[in-house]
Design an enzyme around this catalytic site. Structure first.
Site, PDB file in Angstrom:
ATOM      1  CD  GLU A  79      -1.132  -2.296   2.237  1.00 52.45           C
ATOM      2  OE1 GLU A  79       0.065  -2.599   2.038  1.00 52.45           O
ATOM      3  OE2 GLU A  79      -1.818  -2.851   3.106  1.00 52.45           O
ATOM      4  CB  CYS A 103      -0.223  -3.068   8.842  1.00 54.50           C
ATOM      5  SG  CYS A 103       0.907  -1.863   8.132  1.00 54.50           S
ATOM      6  CB  CYS A 106      -0.496   0.393   5.054  1.00 51.97           C
ATOM      7  SG  CYS A 106       1.065  -0.362   4.608  1.00 51.97           S
TER       8      CYS A 106
HETATM    9  O1  5HU Z   1      -0.893  -4.609   4.676  1.00 50.26           O
HETATM   10  C1  5HU Z   1       0.150  -5.244   4.448  1.00 50.26           C
HETATM   11  N1  5HU Z   1       0.876  -5.002   3.321  1.00 50.26           N
HETATM   12  C2  5HU Z   1       2.028  -5.659   3.033  1.00 50.26           C
HETATM   13  O2  5HU Z   1       2.641  -5.415   1.998  1.00 50.26           O
HETATM   14  N2  5HU Z   1       2.484  -6.583   3.944  1.00 50.26           N
HETATM   15  C3  5HU Z   1       3.701  -7.315   3.637  1.00 50.26           C
HETATM   16  C4  5HU Z   1       4.839  -7.140   4.577  1.00 50.26           C
HETATM   17  C5  5HU Z   1       5.529  -8.477   4.518  1.00 50.26           C
HETATM   18  O3  5HU Z   1       6.408  -8.541   3.395  1.00 50.26           O
HETATM   19  C6  5HU Z   1       4.371  -9.441   4.318  1.00 50.26           C
HETATM   20  C7  5HU Z   1       3.816 -10.019   5.606  1.00 50.26           C
HETATM   21  O4  5HU Z   1       4.651 -11.058   5.982  1.00 50.26           O
HETATM   22  P1  5HU Z   1       4.195 -12.228   6.944  1.00 50.26           P
HETATM   23  O5  5HU Z   1       2.778 -12.632   6.532  1.00 50.26           O
HETATM   24  O6  5HU Z   1       5.201 -13.304   6.698  1.00 50.26           O
HETATM   25  O7  5HU Z   1       4.240 -11.661   8.343  1.00 50.26           O
HETATM   26  O8  5HU Z   1       3.366  -8.696   3.700  1.00 50.26           O
HETATM   27  C8  5HU Z   1       1.789  -6.866   5.070  1.00 50.26           C
HETATM   28  C9  5HU Z   1       0.626  -6.220   5.353  1.00 50.26           C
HETATM   29  C10 5HU Z   1      -0.214  -6.526   6.514  1.00 50.26           C
HETATM   30  O9  5HU Z   1       0.514  -6.534   7.633  1.00 50.26           O
HETATM   31 ZN    ZN Z   2       1.235  -2.124   5.931  1.00 49.01          ZN
END
Ligand code: 5HU
Ligand code: ZN
Length: 164
Positions: A79, A103, A106
């Protein structure tokens, strides 16, 4: 007669987000995001990856271990990249399509950019404090969020020309 099985705008923008996610090097979670404006034009796309110039071969993709030995301090979320990659700084009244519920960090970026609606697919981290904080901020700021509704289970793109 026109085709009836064409993609809706929502399906199309989510598919663009998911295609971008296929660029991600994250072995565990690949996330893509696509920002569309009120005229249904795409103004930004992104996926999760390390910052410009930071080598994928030097930084870790680990999920566990000492904080500095994991991906978490380094990875730019989809995002954030989609907003930063946008053709305009002003994303008022745009929508963001994202594979995973944003999250809290973001969510702050989304709210500050002017985006007015989030359309997501997965909410797999809904029990985390980060996602709870996101929803608190979104509810407070009056920003809508909804899960993509579609009958489609997959979209196939063939790279083989029809004559072959
Ligand atoms: O909203 C998001 N956007 C996003 O790009 N991410 C990315 C960060 C990490 O590279 C991965 C999350 O890793 P994991 O599921 O292994 O904790 O996704 C994670 C989230 C949610 O936490
Ligand atoms: Zn995020």
């Amino acid at each position: 007669m026109k085709r009836t099985d064409y993609l809706s705008w929502d399906e199309y923008f989510m598919a663009v987000a998911l295609l971008a996610a296929q660029r991600s090097k994250d072995p565990n979670t690949q996330v893509g995001a696509c920002v569309a404006n009120e005229q249904n034009k795409i103004v930004g796309v992104g996926y999760n990856g390390f910052p410009w110039g930071c080598s994928d071969d030097e930084l870790p993709w680990n999920r566990t271990g000492a904080f500095l030995d994991t991906k978490y301090p380094y990875v730019c979320h989809a995002e954030l990249n989609a907003v930063l990659n946008s053709i305009s700084k002003d994303l008022r009244n745009c929508r963001i399509y994202v594979g995973l519920f944003p999250c809290n960090e973001c969510t702050k970026v989304i709210i500050q950019s002017g985006i007015k609606e989030i359309i997501y697919l997965s909410d797999k981290y809904k029990d985390s404090d980060q996602v709870k904080a996101s929803k608190i901020m979104l509810n407070s700021a009056g920003i809508a969020y909804r899960r993509l509704k579609t009958e489609l289970r997959s979209i196939t793109i063939s790279l083989v020309p029809p004559e072959l």
